[in-house]
Design a protein around this motif. Structure first.
Motif, PDB file in Angstrom:
ATOM      1  N   GLY A  38      78.840  44.050  48.050  1.00 47.52           N
ATOM      2  CA  GLY A  38      79.518  45.095  48.667  1.00 47.52           C
ATOM      3  C   GLY A  38      78.610  46.507  49.286  1.00 47.52           C
ATOM      4  N   ALA A  39      77.411  46.241  48.957  1.00 47.76           N
ATOM      5  CA  ALA A  39      76.285  47.503  49.054  1.00 47.76           C
ATOM      6  C   ALA A  39      75.978  47.717  50.284  1.00 47.76           C
ATOM      7  N   GLY A  40      76.001  46.690  51.146  1.00 51.29           N
ATOM      8  CA  GLY A  40      75.440  46.397  52.512  1.00 51.29           C
ATOM      9  C   GLY A  40      74.207  45.913  52.607  1.00 51.29           C
ATOM     10  N   LYS A  41      73.804  45.159  51.552  1.00 52.52           N
ATOM     11  CA  LYS A  41      72.556  44.449  51.796  1.00 52.52           C
ATOM     12  C   LYS A  41      72.363  43.526  52.804  1.00 52.52           C
ATOM     13  N   THR A  42      73.621  42.361  52.866  1.00 53.77           N
ATOM     14  CA  THR A  42      73.648  41.341  53.688  1.00 53.77           C
ATOM     15  C   THR A  42      73.515  41.811  55.187  1.00 53.77           C
ATOM     16  N   THR A  43      74.396  43.050  55.352  1.00 49.76           N
ATOM     17  CA  THR A  43      74.538  43.704  56.576  1.00 49.76           C
ATOM     18  C   THR A  43      73.203  44.193  57.038  1.00 49.76           C
TER      19      THR A  43
END
Length: 296
Positions: A38-43
């Protein structure tokens, strides 16, 4: 050279947060994007691939501008020269291994397909369908397909997360060998300390959309404030507390490790959490990396 600036409002387990990343990556560098769920890595990977659009940003790859919010430039995914390996392989079930690899090549080259299959020791499987392959073999095909495109940038989204430990170890070596042989700049998302230490040239650690550390694996993992003599990752299976101490049973690969910690440390941990266990002056230190209870 890859120049990247991204700002995008996201919603995570703790509410809204801002993905705010700015960096430069040199040619043929292996960048591992590391941090909690949920930290934004895949985004971040999806924005680079053109599958999502940032609220504000700039992306330049090898001198070509792929996105510039100020100038209204936003190349669609098919015009971005990337190879993307997803967690779920995304192979075409009706195609053979060789056909999957050849799909999307800029110039159809059966000899190049055979060369890649030989490098991965999969030449004998070239006529099989994905349903006839193991998980590790499917992931190899996905990697070969992405490499066969000869992309300017290779994006890997947790490619080893669904594999057993033995297969993941072997595939790490293959990923590194392919990346070095073809000199493709690579961005890989992972939660694994092993991936950080075995694959990365540099590590980008993200928490709540912000860069917390950026440097070599040792610079990121072994900072002054936390300098372990050894470290390993595992999943907390059981927590038993007696008086002022607690015994943690932690699964590390196929092994079970037990660590004694104080009650205050144990109170912050729950069964299922992924933990990093290390030592400071022979005293065990347990640090929570991420918790399944916070996943969306």
């Amino acid at each position: 050279m890859i120049r990247l600036y991204v700002r995008k409002r996201l919603h995570g387990p703790g509410g809204d947060f801002l993905l705010d990343v700015e960096l430069e990556v040199s040619d043929a560098e292996f960048l591992l994007i590391f941090g909690p769920s949920g930290a934004g890595k895949t985004t971040l990977l999806r924005i680079i691939a053109g599958l999502e659009k940032p609220d504000e940003g700039y992306l330049e790859v090898d001198g070509e501008v792929w996105h510039d919010s100020k100038r209204g430039i936003n190349l669609p995914p098919q015009k971005r020269d990337v190879g993307f390996v997803f967690q779920d392989y995304a192979l075409f079930p009706n195609m053979t291994v060789a056909e999957n690899i050849a799909y999307g090549m800029k110039r159809k080259d059966p000899q190049k397909v055979l060369e890649l299959l030989r490098l991965a020791k999969m030449e004998a499987l070239k006529d099989r369908k994905p349903s006839e392959l193991s998980g590790g073999q499917k992931q190899r095909v996905a990697l070969l397909r992405a490499t066969a495109r000869e992309p300017k940038l290779l994006l890997l989204d947790e490619p080893l997360s669904a594999l057993d430990q033995e297969t993941a170890i072997a595939l790490r070596d293959e990923i590194k060998a392919f990346q070095r042989k073809y000199r493709i700049p690579t961005f890989m998302v992972s939660h694994s300390i092993e991936d950080v230490l075995r694959l990365a040239d540099r590590v980008l650690r993200i928490e709540n959309g912000r860069i917390k550390a950026f440097g070599t694996p040792r610079e990121v993992l072994f900072s002054r404030e936390w300098s372990p003599k050894f470290s390993l990752t595992g999943v907390l299976l059981e927590k038993v507390c007696v008086d002022v101490a607690c015994i943690l049973s932690i699964a590390v690969g196929s092994e079970l490790v037990q660590v004694v910690v104080d009650k205050k440390t144990a109170q912050e941990l729950s069964v299922g959490d992924t933990l990093l266990v290390s030592t400071k002056a022979f005293v065990p230190v347990v640090k929570k990396l991420h918790s399944p209870h916070l996943n969306t």
